[in-house]
Design a protein around this motif. Structure first.
Motif, short mmCIF file in Angstrom:
data_model
loop_
_atom_site.label_atom_id
_atom_site.label_comp_id
_atom_site.label_asym_id
_atom_site.label_seq_id
_atom_site.Cartn_x
_atom_site.Cartn_y
_atom_site.Cartn_z
N SER A 6 0.82 -1.21 0.00
CA SER A 6 0.00 0.00 0.00
C SER A 6 0.85 1.26 0.00
CB SER A 6 -0.93 0.01 1.22
OG SER A 6 -0.17 0.06 2.42
N THR A 7 0.22 2.38 -0.36
CA THR A 7 0.90 3.68 -0.38
C THR A 7 -0.02 4.72 0.26
OG1 THR A 7 0.05 4.15 -2.60
CG2 THR A 7 2.23 3.11 -2.46
N PRO A 8 -0.28 4.61 1.55
CA PRO A 8 -1.24 5.50 2.23
C PRO A 8 -0.94 6.98 2.02
CG PRO A 8 -0.55 3.73 3.68
CD PRO A 8 0.34 3.66 2.47
N GLY A 9 -1.96 7.70 1.59
CA GLY A 9 -1.83 9.15 1.45
C GLY A 9 -1.23 9.62 0.15
N PHE A 10 -0.72 8.69 -0.66
CA PHE A 10 -0.08 9.08 -1.92
C PHE A 10 -0.67 8.23 -3.04
CE2 PHE A 10 3.13 9.58 -5.16
CZ PHE A 10 3.62 10.86 -4.96
N GLU A 11 -1.58 8.83 -3.79
CA GLU A 11 -2.28 8.09 -4.83
C GLU A 11 -1.74 8.39 -6.23
OE1 GLU A 11 -4.18 5.76 -3.87
OE2 GLU A 11 -4.04 6.41 -1.78
N SER A 12 -0.62 9.12 -6.30
CA SER A 12 -0.04 9.47 -7.59
C SER A 12 0.86 8.34 -8.11
CB SER A 12 0.76 10.77 -7.47
OG SER A 12 -0.07 11.84 -7.09
N ARG A 13 1.56 8.62 -9.19
CA ARG A 13 2.38 7.60 -9.84
C ARG A 13 3.79 7.56 -9.25
NH1 ARG A 13 1.82 10.18 -15.64
NH2 ARG A 13 2.34 11.93 -14.26
N LYS A 14 4.50 6.47 -9.59
CA LYS A 14 5.88 6.32 -9.17
C LYS A 14 6.73 7.50 -9.65
CE LYS A 14 9.81 3.12 -9.76
NZ LYS A 14 10.22 1.80 -10.33
N SER A 15 6.52 7.93 -10.88
CA SER A 15 7.29 9.06 -11.42
C SER A 15 7.02 10.33 -10.63
CB SER A 15 6.96 9.27 -12.90
OG SER A 15 5.57 9.52 -13.08
N ASP A 16 5.79 10.50 -10.16
CA ASP A 16 5.47 11.68 -9.35
C ASP A 16 6.19 11.63 -8.01
OD1 ASP A 16 3.69 12.72 -11.26
OD2 ASP A 16 2.06 11.49 -10.51
N ALA A 17 6.27 10.43 -7.43
CA ALA A 17 6.96 10.28 -6.16
C ALA A 17 8.45 10.61 -6.31
CB ALA A 17 6.79 8.86 -5.63
N LYS A 18 9.05 10.17 -7.41
CA LYS A 18 10.46 10.46 -7.65
C LYS A 18 10.69 11.96 -7.82
CE LYS A 18 11.95 6.08 -9.74
NZ LYS A 18 12.54 5.44 -10.94
N GLU A 19 9.78 12.62 -8.53
CA GLU A 19 9.89 14.07 -8.70
C GLU A 19 9.71 14.77 -7.36
OE1 GLU A 19 10.38 17.72 -10.70
OE2 GLU A 19 10.86 15.65 -11.22
N PHE A 20 8.79 14.28 -6.55
CA PHE A 20 8.57 14.85 -5.23
C PHE A 20 9.83 14.76 -4.37
CE2 PHE A 20 7.76 14.01 -0.75
CZ PHE A 20 7.10 15.16 -0.37
N VAL A 21 10.47 13.59 -4.36
CA VAL A 21 11.68 13.40 -3.56
C VAL A 21 12.78 14.34 -4.03
CG1 VAL A 21 13.53 11.78 -2.98
CG2 VAL A 21 11.16 11.03 -2.88
N SER A 22 12.89 14.53 -5.34
CA SER A 22 13.92 15.43 -5.88
C SER A 22 13.69 16.86 -5.40
CB SER A 22 13.90 15.37 -7.41
OG SER A 22 14.84 16.27 -7.95
N LEU A 23 12.45 17.34 -5.51
CA LEU A 23 12.13 18.70 -5.07
C LEU A 23 12.27 18.84 -3.56
CD1 LEU A 23 8.98 19.30 -7.30
CD2 LEU A 23 11.22 20.35 -7.59
N SER A 24 11.78 17.83 -2.85
CA SER A 24 11.84 17.87 -1.39
C SER A 24 13.28 17.83 -0.90
CB SER A 24 11.05 16.69 -0.82
OG SER A 24 11.04 16.72 0.59
N SER A 25 14.11 17.04 -1.55
CA SER A 25 15.52 16.94 -1.15
C SER A 25 16.25 18.27 -1.31
CB SER A 25 16.24 15.86 -1.97
OG SER A 25 15.71 14.59 -1.69
N ASP A 26 15.87 19.02 -2.32
CA ASP A 26 16.46 20.33 -2.53
C ASP A 26 16.14 21.25 -1.35
OD1 ASP A 26 17.92 22.24 -4.19
OD2 ASP A 26 15.98 23.23 -4.44
N GLU A 27 14.90 21.21 -0.89
CA GLU A 27 14.52 22.04 0.25
C GLU A 27 15.14 21.54 1.55
OE1 GLU A 27 10.45 22.97 0.63
OE2 GLU A 27 10.20 23.55 -1.46
#
Length: 325
Positions: free
Chosen positions: A71-92
């Protein structure tokens, strides 16, 4: 003479005013930049349907053996979206980490300890690689705990833990931790029950003192299925470049899978506290577990509400001194 001297004073005064205005603009720029970072963090958080920090906290009624590791609770987007999120989040995270480190240099006791636990192949190492990709190595400390050495066994079990704790302004990541000193003796009987049983309260007291002294503790248990682990092991055995990751004892540990789950269940029940809660993260999808840690860490850093430390010296005096050197 009087007029010339009066004009020189006026120019000097103008330069002073200009310097003061420049400092004000610089301070406003820094303030505005921090506001932008905080705003961007809030916007990034909006990608979650529910806040994983609260949704994935261990609480009464959570049973590790019943967790849906797919399961992926709270995150219903795609794997590619999660990777983009981690990239942006890591920058911050990198921006916030710079603030944390700078404040530590100037005496702040704020710091962060991240404890990563999970069965073999749960992705602890790769999680660190992805989530901390944009951080400055100066201020990040990673340590993996294996079986204690003879030197470590000559001390109490927390001795080696204390040696790796984050310095002021630093983030330390533990790949395995002091909790192994409860789980392993319990499963394999290396110490009498009364010894490892007492460690629940000792660890709670230890972590409580840390948090009172300015250390934020984030405890993560990466929950994978037994079938998922088998697939990861077989994949390693198919790739000579990954033989080094495999140890035959890893297979033996699978024979005690239920024992591990029972041991970790009790660890959570007895050491998930308000000041240092456990988070149970489904981890069959590594892109998801990485996104969760990234979100939790960034939110904790943001909550510190840090600013750049002010100068503790006379900036104008030092600047003038440098100009004439």
């Amino acid at each position: 003479m009087g007029n010339k001297h009066e004009r020189q004073l006026t120019i000097k005064e103008l330069r002073t005013v200009q310097a003061q205005e420049l400092r004000k603009q610089t301070k406003r720029h820094i303030h505005d930049r921090l506001q932008i970072v905080r705003k961007e963090s809030s916007e990034l958080s909006a990608i979650w349907d529910v806040d994983p920090d609260s949704a994935l906290r261990f609480h009464s009624g959570v049973v590790l053996g019943d967790v849906d590791c797919e399961s992926t609770p709270g995150f219903e987007s795609r794997k590619s979206d999660a990777k983009e999120f981690v990239s942006l989040s890591s920058d911050e995270i990198g921006n916030y980490q710079s603030l944390l480190y700078a404040n530590g240099v100037k005496g702040s006791r704020r710091r962060i300890l991240i404890v990563l636990q999970g069965m073999d192949t749960s992705g602890k190492g790769s999680m660190v690689e992805h989530v901390f990709s944009q951080t400055n190595p100066m201020g990040i400390h990673y340590h993996g705990f294996g079986a204690p050495t003879q030197k470590e066994l000559n001390h109490d079990y927390l001795w080696r833990i204390r040696r790796e704790l984050p310095k002021y302004g630093w983030i330390s990541i533990f790949d395995r931790s002091h909790y192994e000193d409860i789980v392993m003796p319990r499963i394999f009987g290396t110490y009498p029950r009364q010894i490892w049983e007492a460690r629940y309260d000792e660890i709670n007291d230890f972590e409580h003192r840390l948090t009172q002294d300015g250390c934020v503790i984030i405890k993560i248990f990466l929950c994978i299925s037994k079938d998922f682990q088998k697939k990861r092991f077989l994949r390693r055995l198919d790739d000579p470049r990954k033989y080094w990751k495999f140890d035959p004892s890893d297979v033996k540990a699978r024979e005690h899978w239920d024992d591990y789950m029972d041991a970790w269940q009790e660890v959570m029940e007895r050491t998930s506290t308000d000041y240092a809660p456990w988070h149970v993260i489904p981890a069959n999808h590594r892109w998801y577990s990485r996104a969760v840690l990234s979100q939790i860490l960034r939110a904790r850093l943001q909550d510190m509400n840090l600013s750049w430390p002010p100068a503790d010296f006379n900036v104008d005096l030092v600047r003038q001194h440098l100009k004439v050197m």
